[in-house]
Design an enzyme around this catalytic site. Structure first.
Site: not given
Ligand code: IMP
Length: 422
Positions: A221, A299, A40, A18, A42-43, A14-15, A301-302, A20, A330, A328
């Site tokens: 995701q 929020g 869950n 997508k 976030g775009h 994920g992240d 940190p990844r 953009k 750059d 990404k």
């Molecule tokens: P849940 O979807 O909230 O149940 O979380 C399960 C796992 O998916 C966790 O490791 C979250 O950090 C990850 N996760 C859920 N949604 C996203 C997303 O949009 N981006 C990245 N990780 C996500």
């Protein structure tokens, strides 16, 4: 008949950026569709320097497109209400452009509560939005769908049944009667708000596709968070893979013409779980700062690491990906050499080229890297592939070679204009 449809999904955890990509590919689309997950996701989309974060509504809403939330999505009415209110404040009206499946399941306060309870022992690192418990109810046949939510008497009957079942756990942490009263009061308020959006989205989408409309299915995701093909149990509770489109919308599999995979030039993940190419500090912090790698929803940190071709090959295979969009790039400026993981070593004698299923193997494999020189030049602002420095072109070629798919679009910045069509 060849349909004008595509799935756009993340190939890592994920992240991948997508938001953009969907946003610029949706300029000539008629419908943008979410088929799984919930708020869950976030775009983050940047338009003319201003940042927009959407969690539930597809980013195509900013292009004033028709947006669909399919039956495979889990919808928190309160979160949706807030998102619509935010869009209205930014002068994006959703009336007549947002469609929610009557079969989508509803996230209720007790789902969020149970998510937090389970997280305190299981430690998946969930977003605590109630996603897992809501899908749990769906598959154990005690879920509450949009159509049930809109009928007050059905809803009251179903929550009484569910609270009786879950009562002993909830009561340990809170007041059951107060929770019931709150849910009924909230339902009355949100049902009025939701009613105009709820419809048979399967009929709507199949009709549109058969008329030749362009329809984009957008995953929430990445593939490595897929409940079947990800790093189980450190996954989300739905299927972001392209196979999830059909179950999550009711559109037949053969109506989906192609699948585009979004791949970040390095790897990140949020939450717990195996991550073979995770970097040690201080390179991890450098990449996090350069890529602004903080969760759009929580929020947090990844975690950051080198590019992992084993992961992306796995994604390409299970999704039937026909082309990749690289994002990404750059953010790698100033890091040299760049490393790419092409296989895993397990124990002293085994080399793995396929992503393993075993949690023990996933946790203990050692990446096998190849190295290539990095770059120091400023590449943002470059719009033609041939103008990129030779070292970057080499990095791109290595990704294509070791993943086995063509990169057709390269993103060099957060703004839509910072994009190269290769
Ligand atoms: P849940 O979807 O909230 O149940 O979380 C399960 C796992 O998916 C966790 O490791 C979250 O950090 C990850 N996760 C859920 N949604 C996203 C997303 O949009 N981006 C990245 N990780 C996500």
């Amino acid at each position: 008949m060849k349909f004008n449809t595509m799935t756009i999904l993340g190939t890592q955890w994920g992240d991948e950026g997508k938001g953009k990509v969907v946003h610029f590919l949706s300029r000539d689309a008629d419908y943008i569709v979410r088929y799984q997950g919930g708020n869950n996701a976030g775009h983050t989309i940047v338009i003319n320097g201003s940042e927009h974060i959407l969690h539930l509504i597809p980013s195509g809403i900013l292009e004033r497109k028709r947006c669909v939330i399919g039956n495979g999505v889990v919808v928190d009415p309160a979160a949706l209400y807030d998102e619509v209110a935010l869009l209205r404040r930014k002068r994006f009206d959703v009336r007549g452009r947002l469609f929610i499946s009557e079969r989508a399941h509803v996230i209720l306060p007790y789902h969020k509560f149970l998510d937090a309870v389970k997280e305190s022992s299981q430690k998946i690192g969930t977003t605590q939005k109630g996603i897992g418990p809501c899908y749990g109810d769906k598959y154990s046949r005690s879920g509450i769908r949009m159509c049930d939510y809109l009928e007050r008497d059905t809803f009251a009957e179903l929550i009484d049944r569910n609270l009786a079942e879950k009562g002993p756990v909830i009561e340990r942490f809170g007041d059951l009667a107060a929770l019931r009263r709150r849910m009924l009061a909230e339902r009355d308020r949100y049902a009025r708000f939701l009613q105009p959006f709820v419809c048979d989205t399967t009929r709507l989408l199949i009709g549109a596709i058969e008329q030749g409309k362009k329809v984009i299915f957008e995953s929430a995701q990445g593939t490595l968070l897929d409940v079947d093909f990800g790093t189980y149990p450190y996954v989300t509770s739905s299927n972001p893979i392209t196979g999830g489109v059909s179950v999550g919308t009711g559109v037949p599999p053969w109506y989906i013409a192609k699948t585009v995979g979004i791949v970040k030039a390095y790897t990140t993940r949020v939450g717990e779980g195996p991550f073979p190419t995770e970097l040690a500090s201080p390179l991890q912090e450098q990449l996090r700062e350069a890529g602004r790698e903080f969760g759009a929803t929580t929020g947090r940190p990844r975690r950051c690491g080198w590019f992992d071709a084993v992961v992306v090959r796995h994604s390409i295979r299970v999704n039937g990906i026909t082309e990749l969009v690289l994002t990404k790039l750059d953010c790698l400026r100033g890091i040299s050499p760049l490393k790419l993981c092409v296989a895993y070593r397990y124990g002293s004698h085994t080399t793995l080229t396929d992503f393993p299923a075993s949690r023990k193997v996933q946790r203990t494999v050692q990446p096998v890297y190849i190295e290539t020189p990095g770059f120091t030049e400023q590449i943002r602002g470059i719009t033609r592939y041939r103008d990129l420095p030779a070292s970057i072109k080499r990095y791109i070629t290595l990704i294509e070679k070791h993943c086995g798919a063509r990169i057709t679009v390269i993103s060099l910045g957060r703004d839509r204009n910072e994009t190269i069509f290769k």
